[in-house]
Design an enzyme around this catalytic site. Structure first.
Site, PDB file in Angstrom:
ATOM      1  N   GLU A  33       0.429 -25.676  20.169  1.00 29.26           N
ATOM      2  CA  GLU A  33       0.836 -26.608  18.886  1.00 29.26           C
ATOM      3  C   GLU A  33       1.649 -27.582  19.699  1.00 29.26           C
ATOM      4  O   GLU A  33       2.543 -27.200  20.343  1.00 29.26           O
ATOM      5  CB  GLU A  33       1.506 -25.625  18.078  1.00 29.26           C
ATOM      6  N   ARG A 257       2.198 -11.237  26.418  1.00 34.01           N
ATOM      7  CA  ARG A 257       2.807 -12.388  26.903  1.00 34.01           C
ATOM      8  C   ARG A 257       4.111 -12.176  28.190  1.00 34.01           C
ATOM      9  O   ARG A 257       4.392 -11.135  28.087  1.00 34.01           O
ATOM     10  CB  ARG A 257       3.451 -13.075  25.860  1.00 34.01           C
ATOM     11  N   LYS A 267      10.011 -20.907  22.145  1.00 33.87           N
ATOM     12  CA  LYS A 267      10.096 -22.488  21.964  1.00 33.87           C
ATOM     13  C   LYS A 267      11.342 -22.796  21.011  1.00 33.87           C
ATOM     14  O   LYS A 267      12.060 -23.748  21.278  1.00 33.87           O
ATOM     15  CB  LYS A 267       8.853 -23.057  21.271  1.00 33.87           C
TER      16      LYS A 267
END
Length: 553
Positions: A33, A257, A267
RNA sequence: UGUCCGAUAGUAUAAGGGUAGUACAACGGUUUUUGGUACCGUUUGUCUUGGUUCGAAUCCAGGUCGGACAACCA
């Protein structure tokens, strides 16, 4: 091709699918994104997705998942592309979820026509209240039984901008009592009168992640859609939409992850560090962003190697920073030219070397390189700068650097013997006096003297000055987000220490932004982008291992 | 309290019914004009309880522990 490497679970799935003929070509995608900069965790996903198609053939698309116009920016699109390229990967197609907005709209209409979606005029609070909890089922509301015709009409009016933000949503009609909360009539379209970075003001309704991602995969005929573990429960929905829409069956696979100790990776948190000025920007050399690591001096090769070594699995992990550091040292050891820089200088005067005289010595640039990396000229003279920590007035046991009466080799130069030293009124050593042994010149040593220690130095008359920025881990605890309170309470106050006036050998004046150096005995350094010809600035990428410092802590 | 995912040295990751291996870290040593590099060696592990089997890290069952899920974020 002799080395047999075991496969990770995704490679096994792919090999099975390829061998069984389920797919002829492997197609993956990297779907960021554009709402922030890419970090080392993304690098893991990038290396995985692009690495897989490099290994098995096929290709990887870059797809910007831009379904939320309020957080997304072109600046991020650009930085993300730059970072992927810098890491060494090339995508087949540059795509945007927003490219599919028309198709996605049609998919929604199709669902309504199958009586599998409805327009809900509940408020956000009402929807949440009716949703139940993980342990209690949700309840149907009255909007759920609206007719297909009414839903079709309402959805079109949503698209046409007849409703304000939040007035209503389009929801999939699945099962409000489902054990998977994502299946409890998930919202698939919401109204946002917001300007989109690519579609401008064309749309005022935007699809939610779940109604965009799987369908985009399907449109691109992605064979293996690889994402992280938090999407495991989304897979059921992912498959549901593909089944009901009767479109290409992409399949989702989830891996764990990357978590790195002494850093944060979300983020949201990285954005906080940037916005609150804790760091100088997304590319601050202490940030785990790709751009931060790049500025810090990390090489793409070392990051790829790191991603390769950490492996791919499904269990939660916390990787040690020392592995990343090992990878960059390993690469830089082979490629970086050695130079001499004195970070904490103390003056050394060679009493028997003629005043005003100087000579040119030669130093090989890299003992690890095939041709030793060539050599460079190093000026030598009577007065030098050496490292303060290389002298001990009262030597420790097994000390083989400078001390009264002790001898050391000056790298690429002569053996010197410490004859005397000078202290100021506060007792600090300010000057060291040595004699040198002319027959001990590096490369033509006929002195027969063997010394244990070799130290680096810079000729005072020829030295340039530079600012050195010494970086360390940004946080002082292993797992900042697992601690009590705010993660910013655990910042490492020593994460950046600046040395304003270090002395470097003249050769370094020609350094450019792409060069990496090993400052002999100190660490790996690179020029910072803030540097100018008048004011050189070097960043410490990582220190050298130091067996002496370790044993004397 | 529900559903889903997971559990192998300090940290990661292999072994897919047959000797628990590799890397990083740690520790010790050899070499060295970087106390770097290279090389050699050492320490440390299958969550638990049962079951199946000649044999289980692996298959089955129960338990324990960890993680995810209740944004009109992705």
């Amino acid at each position: 091709m002799s080395e047999e490497r075991s496969l990770n679970f995704i490679e096994e799935i792919i090999e099975n699918d390829l061998n069984s003929g389920k797919y002829k070509t492997l197609v993956t995608r990297f779907p960021p994104e554009p709402n922030g900069y890419l970090h080392i965790g993304h690098a893991k996903a990038i290396c995985l997705n692009f690495g897989l198609t490099q290994k098995y053939g096929g290709y990887t698309n870059l797809r910007f998942d831009d379904t939320n116009p309020v957080t997304e920016k072109t600046e991020y699109v650009n930085s993300q592309q730059e970072d992927i390229k810098w890491l060494g990967f090339q995508w087949k197609n540059e795509l945007y979820t927003s490219d599919y907005f028309d198709t996605l709209y049609d998919f929604a209409v199709k669902l309504i026509e199958k009586d599998l979606a409805y327009v809900d005029h509940s408020t956000a609070d009402e929807i949440a209240a009716m949703k139940g909890t993980p342990t209690e089922p949700g309840k149907n509301n009255s909007y759920r039984s609206r007719s297909i015709q009414e839903n079709l009409d309402l959805f079109m009016r949503m698209k046409n901008g007849e409703f304000a933000d939040g007035v209503c949503t389009l929801r999939a009609k699945i099962d409000m009592a489902h054990t998977n909360m994502l299946m409890r009539d998930p919202i698939i379209y919401r109204i946002k009168h917001a300007h989109h970075h690519r579609t401008g003001d064309k749309w005022c309704i935007y699809p939610m992640y779940d109604f965009a991602h799987g369908q985009s995969d399907s449109i691109e005929e992605i064979t293996h859609s690889i994402c992280t573990l938090e999407y495991v429960s989304h897979r059921e929905l992912y498959d549901w939409f593909i089944e009901k829409l009767e479109i290409f069956p992409s399949h989702q696979y989830e891996f764990a992850r990357l978590n790195l100790n002494y850093t944060v990776m979300s983020k949201r948190k990285l954005l906080q560090l940037v916005n609150q000025g804790v760091v100088s920007g997304w590319d601050d050399p202490r940030m785990p962003t790709i751009s931060g690591l790049r500025r810090r001096g990390y090489t793409p090769e070392s990051i790829r190697e790191f991603c390769d070594r950490i492996g791919i699995a499904k269990r939660d992990n916390l990787i040690e920073l020392s592995l990343l550091e090992f990878c960059v040292r390993e690469h830089l050891n082979k490629t970086a030219n050695r130079v001499m820089a004195v970070l904490d200088p103390i003056k050394m005067v060679i009493s028997n070397y003629p005043e005003g005289q100087s000579e040119t010595l030669y130093g090989e640039n890299n003992p690890e390189a095939e041709d030793k990396g060539g050599s460079r000229e190093i000026p030598f003279s009577k007065t030098l700068w050496i490292e303060r920590e290389d002298f001990m007035e009262v030597p420790a046991k097994k000390w083989f650097r400078l001390a009264p009466g002790a001898m050391v080799r000056l790298k690429h130069a002569y053996i010197v013997k410490c004859e005397d030293f000078v202290k100021d009124v506060e007792g600090n050593v300010t000057e060291i006096h040595c004699s040198y042994i002319p027959e001990s010149k590096s490369g033509e040593d006929v002195s027969g003297i063997n010394v244990k220690g070799t130290i680096h130095w810079v000729s005072a008359a020829h030295a340039k000055t530079a600012e050195i920025r010494m970086y360390d881990r940004l946080f002082s605890v292993e797992s900042p987000d697992a601690e009590e309170g705010d993660f910013k309470d655990y910042l490492n106050p020593g994460s950046m220490e600046v040395i304003k006036n270090a002395y470097i050998e003249p050769y370094l004046a020609s350094a450019d932004l792409s060069s990496r150096y090993q400052f002999i005995r100190k660490g790996y350094y690179c020029l910072d982008k803030d540097s100018t010809a008048q004011h050189l600035i070097f960043n410490r990428t990582v220190g050298l291992k130091d067996a002496w410092a370790k044993g004397n802590k």
